[in-house]
Write an enzyme that holds these catalytic residues in place. Structure first.
Site, mmCIF file in Angstrom:
data_model
loop_
_atom_site.group_PDB
_atom_site.id
_atom_site.type_symbol
_atom_site.label_atom_id
_atom_site.label_comp_id
_atom_site.label_asym_id
_atom_site.label_seq_id
_atom_site.Cartn_x
_atom_site.Cartn_y
_atom_site.Cartn_z
ATOM 1 N N GLN A 74 0.846 -1.188 0.000
ATOM 2 C CA GLN A 74 0.000 0.000 0.000
ATOM 3 C C GLN A 74 0.888 1.246 0.000
ATOM 4 O O GLN A 74 1.609 1.507 0.961
ATOM 5 C CB GLN A 74 -0.936 0.046 1.213
ATOM 6 N N TYR A 115 -5.492 11.096 3.889
ATOM 7 C CA TYR A 115 -4.106 11.349 3.488
ATOM 8 C C TYR A 115 -4.074 12.071 2.138
ATOM 9 O O TYR A 115 -5.097 12.581 1.684
ATOM 10 C CB TYR A 115 -3.325 10.038 3.520
ATOM 11 N N GLY A 171 -9.271 -5.792 8.741
ATOM 12 C CA GLY A 171 -8.129 -5.060 9.254
ATOM 13 C C GLY A 171 -7.702 -5.511 10.633
ATOM 14 O O GLY A 171 -6.797 -6.325 10.787
#
Length: 391
Positions: free
Chosen positions: A105, A188, A335
């Site tokens: 990622q 982000y 996750g």
């Protein structure tokens, strides 16, 4: 031992780009903060190998910094130099040796960096963002006091950052990754260009929906030029985290346009992040997220037949399997449970309980912790007990 009927759909193979993963279970990216001064550690290789061995079809690494940045996680890994590439090779080899596949990622924090962080100082450049607008909140445990985010420098021309993403993809290919996932979620840099609250430019990189989507699309094109159709993106339209979010109508217009344009590219998959109260933030007594259903709102705009869809955030095994059976998603992304259960895929397959107790204080270590003890809260979660025909 037969597969649990309620989760059976999770265990069909799935073609992603040039690879075929053995099941529909994806380990989502979560910052774990265990690199040796930005270089992936042997402990990281062990951690990911355990998850591969435990039945995860596709592993997505934690966010990998494409350049030096002042992240609040001092031990986050990077991929801009040869030493880091060598460290990642150990990780990819360990994952492949244990029967799984792995995407890196790729991550740029934008305004969520701090100029006083050691890595930002070493970089010798400002904290770049689309516009000089700070995010509210922030926490930097390794800096004196509790500083929050500060006003970033508006990047004059972001094309050099596109080149940094491209070079990171080149490095990821050298390190043996099967593909790359663009971190376009959670506030982000990619999110910052998309969001009209953080992007108030008046040039070709801001203003209209088309202009705000230009940077993410150009980054994806650069990644495709390196990895072909082994490129993915993660998006969180609901916002919330890191001070993200637009009014619903603008959100729908922005992400529907973005996904329509992304569908012109041969991406292997798109991960949609749905609302989670844990990823929301409250400012002035109000929650920040624009709550809506990403599947209902955007699934029909993902029209490229080669591009698969994963759903992330609070997905349960039975729910994911049902959505796959209904044709609404192609895979499910897990996750926190991927960190807590090294054998998550096997637990889903054979109906084992999810009974490990999370070590929240040491899930993401703080500076000052003894590196010799970094396995605590990271790689010390036990696997379940299996019969001979379940191994």
């Amino acid at each position: 031992m037969p597969v649990v009927a309620a989760t059976k759909a999770l265990f069909n193979p799935l073609k992603l780009g040039d690879i075929v993963i053995p099941n529909r279970i994806q380990m989502a990216a979560l910052t774990r903060n265990r690199s040796n001064k930005t270089v992936p550690s042997d402990l990281m290789a062990e951690h990911y190998a355990e998850r591969a061995r435990g039945g995860t079809g596709l592993i997505v690494t934690e966010g990998v910094l494409i350049t030096r940045q002042g992240t609040e996680w001092e031990a986050a890994p990077g991929i801009w130099n040869a030493e880091q590439v060598a460290g990642w090779k150990k990780v990819t080899e360990a994952i492949h040796a244990n029967g799984s596949f792995v995407y890196a990622q790729l991550w740029h924090l934008g305004r969520i960096s701090h100029p006083d962080a050691p890595q930002q100082k070493l970089a010798g450049v400002p904290v770049y963002a689309p516009s000089a607008i700070s995010a509210r909140g922030g926490k930097f445990r390794f800096l004196p006091g509790q500083p929050g985010y500060v006003t970033p420098t508006a990047v004059e021309d972001p094309t050099f950052i596109i080149e940094q993403f491209k070079q990171a993809a080149i490095n990821a290919k050298e390190a043996g990754f099967d593909g790359v996932e663009l971190h376009g979620a959670n506030g982000y840099l990619i999110s910052q260009f998309l969001d009209s609250g953080s992007n108030q430019r008046t040039d070709k990189w801001g203003g209209s929906v088309e202009n705000r989507a230009r940077f993410p699309l150009e980054v994806l094109k650069a990644l495709v030029s390196v990895f072909g159709n082994n490129v993915a993106v993660k998006l969180s339209p609901v916002g919330g985290y890191n001070d993200m979010g637009m009014p619903l109508e603008e959100t729908l217009k922005t992400f529907r346009y973005l996904l329509t344009e992304i569908s012109k590219l041969p991406l292997s998959y798109i991960t949609l992040v749905r609302y989670s109260p844990y990823l929301d933030a409250e400012y002035d007594g109000k929650k920040r997220a624009t709550v809506h259903d990403p599947l209902e709102s955007y699934r029909s705009y993902i029209t490229n037949p080669v591009t698969k869809v994963f759903l992330n955030s609070g997905v349960q095994a039975e729910e994911g399997a049902k959505l796959i059976e209904e044709g609404k998603i192609d895979g499910a992304s897990f996750g926190m449970s991927s960190v807590l259960f090294p054998d998550l895929g096997k637990r889903f397959k054979y109906g084992k309980p999810l009974d490990n107790v999370p070590n929240w204080p040491l899930m993401q270590i703080g500076v000052g912790e003894d590196p010799e003890k970094w396995d605590v809260g990271y790689s010390d979660y036990p696997a379940a007990t299996y019969a001979a025909d379940e191994i």
